[in-house]
Motif scaffolding. Structure first.
Motif, PDB file in Angstrom:
ATOM      1  N   GLN A 269       0.840  -1.194   0.000  1.00  0.00           N
ATOM      2  CA  GLN A 269       0.000   0.000   0.000  1.00  0.00           C
ATOM      3  C   GLN A 269       0.875   1.243   0.000  1.00  0.00           C
TER       4      GLN A 269
ATOM      5  N   TRP B  31      -3.192   6.138  -1.196  1.00  0.00           N
ATOM      6  CA  TRP B  31      -3.080   6.506  -2.612  1.00  0.00           C
ATOM      7  C   TRP B  31      -3.257   5.276  -3.473  1.00  0.00           C
ATOM      8  N   ASP B  32      -3.798   5.501  -4.671  1.00  0.00           N
ATOM      9  CA  ASP B  32      -3.916   4.449  -5.679  1.00  0.00           C
ATOM     10  C   ASP B  32      -2.694   4.552  -6.573  1.00  0.00           C
TER      11      ASP B  32
ATOM     12  N   ARG C 197      -0.501   2.220  -9.182  1.00  0.00           N
ATOM     13  CA  ARG C 197      -0.422   0.949  -9.907  1.00  0.00           C
ATOM     14  C   ARG C 197      -0.121   1.182 -11.364  1.00  0.00           C
TER      15      ARG C 197
ATOM     16  N   THR D 281      -8.657  -2.087 -13.675  1.00  0.00           N
ATOM     17  CA  THR D 281      -8.973  -2.082 -12.246  1.00  0.00           C
ATOM     18  C   THR D 281      -8.594  -3.384 -11.555  1.00  0.00           C
TER      19      THR D 281
ATOM     20  N   ASP E 256      -6.095  -6.309  -9.707  1.00  0.00           N
ATOM     21  CA  ASP E 256      -5.212  -6.227  -8.542  1.00  0.00           C
ATOM     22  C   ASP E 256      -3.922  -5.500  -8.900  1.00  0.00           C
ATOM     23  N   PRO E 257      -3.617  -4.364  -8.242  1.00  0.00           N
ATOM     24  CA  PRO E 257      -2.451  -3.579  -8.624  1.00  0.00           C
ATOM     25  C   PRO E 257      -1.138  -4.312  -8.425  1.00  0.00           C
TER      26      PRO E 257
ATOM     27  N   CYS F 238      -1.498   7.242 -10.519  1.00  0.00           N
ATOM     28  CA  CYS F 238      -0.860   7.871  -9.365  1.00  0.00           C
ATOM     29  C   CYS F 238      -1.796   8.959  -8.857  1.00  0.00           C
TER      30      CYS F 238
ATOM     31  N   LYS G  70      -6.759   8.414  -3.155  1.00  0.00           N
ATOM     32  CA  LYS G  70      -8.086   7.806  -3.114  1.00  0.00           C
ATOM     33  C   LYS G  70      -9.078   8.808  -2.540  1.00  0.00           C
TER      34      LYS G  70
END
Length: 418
Positions: free
Chosen positions: A313, A328-329, A331, A371, A373-374, A392, A395
């Motif tokens: 994460q 943060w997203d 991936r 979308t 699994d990162p 980047c 969320k």
């Protein structure tokens, strides 16, 4: 055979400083020499003074008059002390959060809220049981010693008390029989302390490239509660990767020995390979960087060199420790336009070879490609793939406050190879 603790008590008991031992267990009923206290002016609570270690011969100089250390020693928390100009100050026990925030600094500390978050992310569980796994934490970038103290407090319960030997007397020529016996016992005590350090169930290896910063951090750690948490920590000066290499050599083994690691360095990604080699399976590595792009540098390095780490994460810290960590997203994805182009090309090739029209990819399938699994997506990127890009973004649902970023990685023994 005597236990290590029995031997230490027999040999070192009378050589230990009563203040250093009792401070670890006594409740702060009264303040004693070497305590550090906070004074708040009774009529103005915002007027805060942090004392130096209490010494009866010293005094605190303020614009409201002088306060003698001797007037503080023997008093209890929240008692009043009066300055030479007649102003009242209330005496408070200094907390760890206040100590690391208010003590003299050479570098910016990791603030208490952020330090507590980092400790919680490590999910530390210490035990003195023989079957318990030994905890070994690497902190690269000692800095002020703030996080060092928080980590040491978290693991403190795993270690027994280590009494401090008395200083060796100078001038050992022509010693009497009693003095010679005392010197021999002190040498035996030093050996016992060395053996105790080797038998610790939890230890923090903290390293800084600057001897000046490392020395100052050691002083900061030793100054809190008479060095209550200092014995859990080994201070080193040098390069983190070089230290790991030398530690493998010292142990005469290439086996991983670290259970956790924390990197607060300018070029974090340069040390990922060395840290991964020393980190046990499923061990946690946390990297702290001022910008999100530096976390991306680490991800790209891991993929490019096939380092056995994966991103668990990413969290954003708040200003001055005001945030509990904003997710943060982060991936790797392949844009829809690139997927459609590849699908069209593949369909055309299939039609030419089979003479029939290939089924097109549905919007739902295209969205799933983005979308997914990162962690798995990051593993599947090939260096030669130029169509991949990175998501980047913070969320939604929480306010952005800034302050730095934490990348939480885990060690995996068998990385998935593309």
């Amino acid at each position: 055979m005597r236990s290590a603790s029995t031997t230490l008590r027999r040999i070192c008991g009378r050589h230990s400083s009563p203040a250093s031992i009792c401070s670890q267990y006594r409740t702060l009923a009264t303040f004693v020499e070497r305590d550090i206290v906070i004074l708040r002016q009774k009529s103005n609570q915002d007027n805060i003074i942090v004392s130096k270690p209490l010494n009866p011969a010293n005094k605190i100089n303020t614009h409201k008059g002088d306060i003698s250390h001797a007037d503080i020693i023997g008093k209890s928390p929240r008692d009043l002390v009066t300055s030479s100009a007649g102003h009242d100050y209330r005496i408070h026990t200094i907390t760890l959060a206040e100590y690391v925030s208010m003590t003299r600094r050479l570098v910016t500390p990791i603030y208490p809220a952020d330090a507590n978050l980092i400790v919680s992310l490590f999910d530390l569980h210490s035990s003195r049981a023989d079957e318990a796994e030994k905890i070994e934490i690497l902190e690269a970038g000692t800095g002020h010693g703030a996080l060092t103290l928080h980590l040491s407090r978290a693991i403190h319960g795993a270690n027994t008390q280590c009494p401090k030997p008395a200083p060796v007397s100078e001038g050992t020529d022509d010693l009497s029989a009693t003095e010679q016996e005392s010197t021999d016992e002190q040498t035996e005590c030093d050996d016992a302390v060395t053996a105790w350090k080797a038998s610790r169930k939890a230890v923090i290896h903290t390293i800084d490239i600057s001897p000046k910063y490392s020395k100052h951090a050691a002083k900061v750690v030793a100054g809190f509660r008479h060095g209550l948490y200092a014995d859990n920590i080994d201070f080193h000066v040098g390069d983190a990767s070089a230290w790991i290499k030398s530690e493998h050599a010292r142990r005469d083994s290439e086996e991983p020995f670290l259970t956790h690691a924390f990197l607060d360095l300018p070029a974090t990604h340069d040390h990922l390979s060395a840290v991964a080699s020393a980190l046990k399976n499923d061990g946690i590595l946390i990297v702290f960087n001022p910008s999100i792009t530096q976390i991306l540098d680490s991800i790209q390095k891991i993929k490019r060199e096939d380092i056995s780490l994966f991103l668990d994460q990413t969290l954003e810290l708040g200003n001055n420790g005001s945030s509990g960590g904003k997710p943060w997203d982060l991936r790797a994805v392949k844009p829809r336009a690139s997927i459609k182009a590849q699908t069209t090309e593949h369909s055309s090739d299939s039609a030419q070879s089979s003479g029939s029209e290939a089924p097109s990819e549905t919007p739902q399938e295209l969205n799933q490609a983005i979308t997914r699994d990162p962690a798995q997506t990051l593993k599947e990127i090939k260096p030669e793939d130029s169509d991949w890009t990175y998501v980047c973004r913070p969320k939604v649902g929480e306010r952005i406050t800034g302050g730095g970023f934490l990348g939480i990685f885990r060690k995996m023994n068998n990385p998935v190879r593309p």
